[in-house]
Design an enzyme around this catalytic site. Structure first.
Site, PDB file in Angstrom:
ATOM      1  N   SER A 254       0.768  -1.210  -0.065  1.00  0.00           N
ATOM      2  CA  SER A 254       0.099  -0.161  -0.197  1.00  0.00           C
ATOM      3  C   SER A 254       0.833   1.377  -0.011  1.00  0.00           C
ATOM      4  O   SER A 254       1.931   1.285   0.442  1.00  0.00           O
ATOM      5  CB  SER A 254      -0.900  -0.032   1.101  1.00  0.00           C
ATOM      6  N   LYS A 255       0.325   2.162  -0.417  1.00  0.00           N
ATOM      7  CA  LYS A 255       0.800   3.472  -0.591  1.00  0.00           C
ATOM      8  C   LYS A 255       1.302   4.035   0.762  1.00  0.00           C
ATOM      9  O   LYS A 255       2.463   4.420   0.871  1.00  0.00           O
ATOM     10  CB  LYS A 255      -0.207   4.609  -0.801  1.00  0.00           C
TER      11      LYS A 255
END
Ligand code: GLU
Length: 484
Positions: A254-255
């Protein structure tokens, strides 16, 4: 085997996700290895997610990475157009075909009714919400009337109950689903655009795609796709679903835990060769422990059979070390061009450094950096005199006798004529002898004086690169500033 035709089919979100790069790369490697064709298809039928410039960004990121397409929106090809938003009539025609066969139907249910239905099913704790086929029982007349009065509608897939859906996946092996768990998927939305499922299957068929290689998150869509292939009477492609990418804590990449856009890695100075090499190893290996590859070597070594089922951890430390390795394999002339670009982006952009000077820096630092910009940031002392001196080293190496000893050294250097590295070395040995001290006694404070730091490239390389005048000036300044 017929020559394969594979595709990378991203939805343009504004940037290229590293997971997307891996999907594109595995498709590319598979195609090249097997004399096949690699196709880019833009899946842009979700109008609500339209992002200005996204397609160009995507194509540029893929080009930067060195993955070229045989067919696609920018290069054309015999099965175009390659942007789904330019193929709407094709999907409509195919949806109509399914309606006429009874495999799809119009649905005029309002969002309010669907919401109630969902809530009702949630109350009953059904495992998943499903459309109740309410509109399947509409008569021909009802349908015509509603269409005439322009009541908004969608077109749904008519999933037959009690139908076993099984398919083979090169990576996941045998996968089976029960049609009773498959919803009557919307195929055409109320805005007239197709959903992913319909457009994807129709295009894979019309573009003669032989192998569908994509991320594992699409595995659950396959039953719907299989039903569509079967309804049209088309041959299914061979599926290969790639393992998830994970953060180091094994959560889904994930970012929040780091960069996920290829563009971010590019802008941070990662080499395309390193990123490609790294991404190739996310879920694949050749069966040995080799880790260093160029793209053409990956083509040689790649096979889908050797892709793992289990998730692949995205380990930036490994990426950095591959970057360092790829950088070291480059010629100094190649690095020079990149270093000049880096200098242009730095505060030293207005300086005019001769090639020779920069090439010396490159040779001295090549084994000590992982990124091109570190030829500046890790050794700023080549570009400007130190503004401060590493405190720990001052405490350790700057003794009361140091100023006098360094003065001797700078006088000895001043007497040299256009000195080579070896001249500096001899000169320092002689001064050490005269002072009756070990060479280290001079080298540590000397390094501190000329670079402000306690570590760096070989001492005499450093002196030679800086040049006699600069070295003497820096020694004198350090004596003034550090005294004791
Ligand atoms: N458009 C889908 C995506 O954004 C494509 C999935 C597939 O390859 O079928 O990844």
């Amino acid at each position: 085997m017929e020559y394969p035709r594979v595709r990378f089919a991203p939805s343009p979100t504004g940037y290229l996700h590293v997971g997307g790069l891996r999907t594109a790369l595995y498709n590319y490697l598979f195609a090249k290895k097997n004399n096949g064709k690699f196709i880019l298809r833009i899946e842009d039928t979700d109008q609500s997610r339209y992002v200005e410039g996204a397609v160009d960004n995507l194509i540029n990121a893929l080009k930067w990475a060195g993955l070229s397409f045989d067919e696609g929106p920018d290069v054309g090809g015999e099965f175009g157009p390659y942007k789904q938003s330019e193929r709407l009539d094709i999907y409509k025609k195919h949806a109509d075909e399914l309606i006429s066969k009874g495999d799809a139907y119009y649905c005029f249910c309002t969002p309010e009714r669907l919401k109630l239905l969902r809530e009702e099913q949630e109350k009953q704790k059904l495992p998943q919400a499903k459309y109740d086929k309410h509109c399947l029982s509409l008569s021909k007349n009802d349908i015509e009337e509603k269409l005439k009065s322009k009541i908004p509608f969608v077109i749904r897939l008519n999933v037959r109950p009690n139908y076993k859906i099984a398919f083979d996946d090169i990576i996941r092996e045998r996968v089976e689903f029960d049609s009773n768990n498959v919803d009557d998927q919307v195929l055409i939305k109320s805005d007239g655009y197709p959903t992913y499922h319909l457009a994807n299957v129709v295009d894979d068929h019309l573009m003669k795609i032989t192998h569908v290689i994509r991320g594992e998150e699409w595995l659950s869509s396959v039953p719907k796709h299989v039903l569509l292939y079967d309804a049209f009477g088309w041959k299914r492609p061979i599926f290969a679903h790639l393992p998830l990418l994970l953060n180091p804590d094994r959560s889904k990449l994930s970012k929040r835990q780091g960069d996920v856009a290829v563009e971010d890695y590019r802008d941070k100075g990662y080499l395309r060769e390193a990123l490609i090499n790294f991404v190739a190893l996310l879920g694949w290996n050749a069966g040995d422990d080799r880790e260093f590859y160029y793209l053409d070597e990956l083509v040689e070594a790649f096979s889908l059979e050797r892709v793992n089922k289990s998730g692949a951890v995205f380990d930036v430390v490994k990426l950095n070390s591959l970057n360092a390795e790829h950088l070291r394999k480059k010629s100094n002339d190649e690095i020079l061009l990149m270093l000049r670009e880096s200098i242009q982006k730095s505060e030293f952009r207005s300086q005019n450094y001769p090639d020779e000077f920069l090439l010396f820096i490159i040779a001295a630092m090549k084994e000590r950096v992982s990124f091109v910009h570190e030829f500046i940031s890790n050794c700023r002392y080549f570009y400007e005199a130190p503004k401060e001196y590493e405190q720990k080293s001052v405490e350790k190496n700057w003794k009361p006798e140091t100023p006098e000893q360094l003065k001797k050294l700078s006088d000895a250097f001043a007497a040299l004529n256009d000195p080579t590295k070896e001249d500096y070395e001899h000169s320092l040995s002689k001064v050490a002898e005269e002072l009756n001290v070990g060479k280290g006694k001079l080298i540590h404070p000397l390094r501190l004086a000329v670079s402000g730091q306690s570590t760096g490239p070989g001492m005499f390389d450093l002196l030679f690169i800086l040049g006699e005048d600069e070295v003497i000036k820096r020694i004198d300044t350090a004596i003034q500033l550090l005294k004791k």
